[in-house]
Every structure is written in structure tokens, then in C-alpha cells.
Design an enzyme around this catalytic site. Structure first.
Site, short mmCIF file in Angstrom:
data_model
loop_
_atom_site.label_atom_id
_atom_site.label_comp_id
_atom_site.label_asym_id
_atom_site.label_seq_id
_atom_site.Cartn_x
_atom_site.Cartn_y
_atom_site.Cartn_z
N THR A 1 0.85 -1.19 0.00
CA THR A 1 0.00 0.00 0.00
C THR A 1 0.88 1.24 0.00
OG1 THR A 1 -1.54 -1.24 1.38
CG2 THR A 1 -1.94 1.12 1.14
N THR A 2 0.60 2.17 -0.90
CA THR A 2 1.38 3.40 -0.95
C THR A 2 0.69 4.49 -0.11
OG1 THR A 2 0.29 4.02 -3.02
CG2 THR A 2 2.39 2.88 -3.18
N HIS B 1 -2.23 6.15 -13.92
CA HIS B 1 -2.89 5.07 -13.20
C HIS B 1 -4.40 5.10 -13.45
CE1 HIS B 1 0.94 4.74 -11.06
NE2 HIS B 1 0.52 3.58 -10.59
N LYS C 1 -7.40 4.97 -8.27
CA LYS C 1 -6.24 5.06 -7.38
C LYS C 1 -6.45 6.19 -6.39
CE LYS C 1 -1.18 5.08 -7.30
NZ LYS C 1 -1.14 3.88 -6.42
#
Length: 244
Positions: free
Chosen positions: A79-80, A134, A138
Site C-alpha cells: 500500500t502506498t 494510473h 487510485k
């Protein structure tokens, strides 16, 4: 002897892909699947998970990682959204406990190689910008991969994009975000999965590194490698490149 693995965020698209990869791996035992409504600490203890893979949400990843570490499991965080200060706090906690783990902005081998080669190119072509693209679901911008790329470029060439050329933005944000003196432009549209270009400019020429993730399967070899490696580490590392 197999490694007991719990997948947190197991019911999302990345989570389901991870569950399938862990299940198919002969060296792993999938012992748990958790999501937003679960008690993560209890699930880790009840399942005797040695490793917890987290693909959840930027809003919860710091708390989730703390829980994983405090429960004694090895975190594998995909997970960012973690800040530099949060990463430092988590690394210090793991160092005190001598607990291995990894935070990886990207688990794709191709993406890691893109960043590796960019570090060499920037020494000779120090004018560079990043465009990342993306899917429209996102949760955060810029991507963790773009942030990590900019950090690595800045470390490899402290004079990246220096001196700064004056530029007047007619619309604020037109030149993108700025991280370690590297402009980052984020695109969010249906039809994309995860893509990034690192564009280097020089007198009379440009050089572009581009990576395209077209299927979530591309991340799974990195996830499985991370699950194997973290049980042998005594610290929390940032970036898949450190264990390749």
C-alpha cells in the site's frame, strides 16, 4: 517448512490476486484473509501468521503496519501513501525489535529495473521529469513509484534539474508536483492500470524510460520474493531493489 501468510486487504483486486499467488506457492500457507471490518491484531494472533501482506488504503496503511509490527509478524507493505516520517518511524520500531519487513512502492521487476537504470542515466542527463499514469480509482497522487523514483534520482544526482529555470504557471499546478527537484505529473483515467515514464532531456535529444503494468500478475513475483526474504531480515527496508 512453509511460511504462514495473512493477506490484509484480501477482498480488493490486488488482494485477490495476492491470495491466489500465495495459495499457489509451494512454500507458503495462506492462513488468513482480512479486510476493513476485521480486527487485524486478533486475526494475526489467531492465525499464527508469520508474514502479513498489506494491500489496503493510504488512510490506514500506517496504522495497519504498526499493528503488524507490534503483533510480531513481518510486514510486506504494498500500500502506498506512507510519508517519509512515517517510514522512518516504522523502520526505527523494527530496528528496536530486530524484525524484518519491507515497504515496496512497486513489486514489479520491470518497474524496479526502470528506477535502477534511471539512477545511472541521471548522472549524465540531469534534466528529468516523471509522468505517471494510473487507473481512476487510485486513491492518491502522485504514485509511490513516482515518489520513490524522484527520491532515487535526487540521491544519485543532487544537482538534478539545477539551476532551476524560471517558469510562470498560468494555471497553478501546470508544471506538476515537485519532489526532490523532480517534476511529477499524475494522470488518472479509466483504461490505465499502472504506467510510468521517466523522461531525460539533453541538448538536441531526449531519452525515455517507460514501464507498463498491464496485468496485476506482474507484481506477484515481487510479492512472493518479499514474503520469502522478510523472515530472514532484522530491519524494515524501503524498496524491492534492496532484496533483488
Amino acid at each position: 517448512m512453509s511460511i504462514n501468510i495473512l493477506v490484509n486487504g484480501a477482498f480488493g483486486r490486488m488482494g485477490q490476486t495476492t491470495v491466489a499467488a500465495i495459495t499457489a506457492h509451494p512454500g507458503f500457507a495462506l492462513v488468513g484473509q482480512t479486510g476493513r471490518e476485521y480486527d487485524l491484531q486478533k486475526a494475526i494472533k489467531d492465525s499464527a501468521a508469520q508474514v502479513v501482506v498489506d494491500f489496503t488504503h493510504p488512510d490506514s496503511v500506517f496504522t495497519n503496519t504498526l499493528t503488524i509490527i507490534e503483533t510480531g509478524a513481518h510486514p510486506v507493505i504494498g500500500t502506498t501513501g506512507l510519508t517519509s516520517d512515517q517510514i522512518k518511524t516504522l523502520q526505527e520500531k523494527c530496528a528496536r525489535l530486530k524484525l524484518g519487513g519491507i515497504i515496496a512502492p512497486n513489486f514489479s521487476l520491470g518497474a524496479v529495473l526502470m528506477m535502477k537504470f534511471a539512477k545511472e542515466i541521471v548522472k549524465y542527463m540531469p534534466n528529468v521529469e516523471i509522468i505517471e499514469m494510473h487507473h481512476d480509482a487510485k486513491a492518491e497522487s502522485p504514485s509511490g513509484t513516482a515518489l520513490r523514483s524522484a527520491e532515487m534520482l535526487g540521491i544519485a544526482m543532487p544537482a538534478v534539474n539545477q539551476p532551476v529555470k524560471p517558469s510562470r504557471e498560468i494555471i497553478k499546478g501546470a508544471r506538476g508536483a515537485n519532489h526532490h527537484h523532480v517534476p511529477i505529473h499524475a494522470i488518472r483515467l479509466p483504461g490505465f492500470l499502472a504506467h510510468q515514464q521517466i523522461i531525460f532531456g539533453n541538448t538536441g535529444e531526449t531519452l525515455t524510460l517507460r514501464h507498463d503494468s498491464i496485468d496485476r500478475q506482474c507484481f506477484m513475483s515481487g510479492v512472493c520474493l518479499a514474503c520469502e526474504k522478510v523472515v530472514t531480515l532484522d530491519r524494515l527496508i524501503y524498496g524491492l531493489e534492496d532484496i533483488l
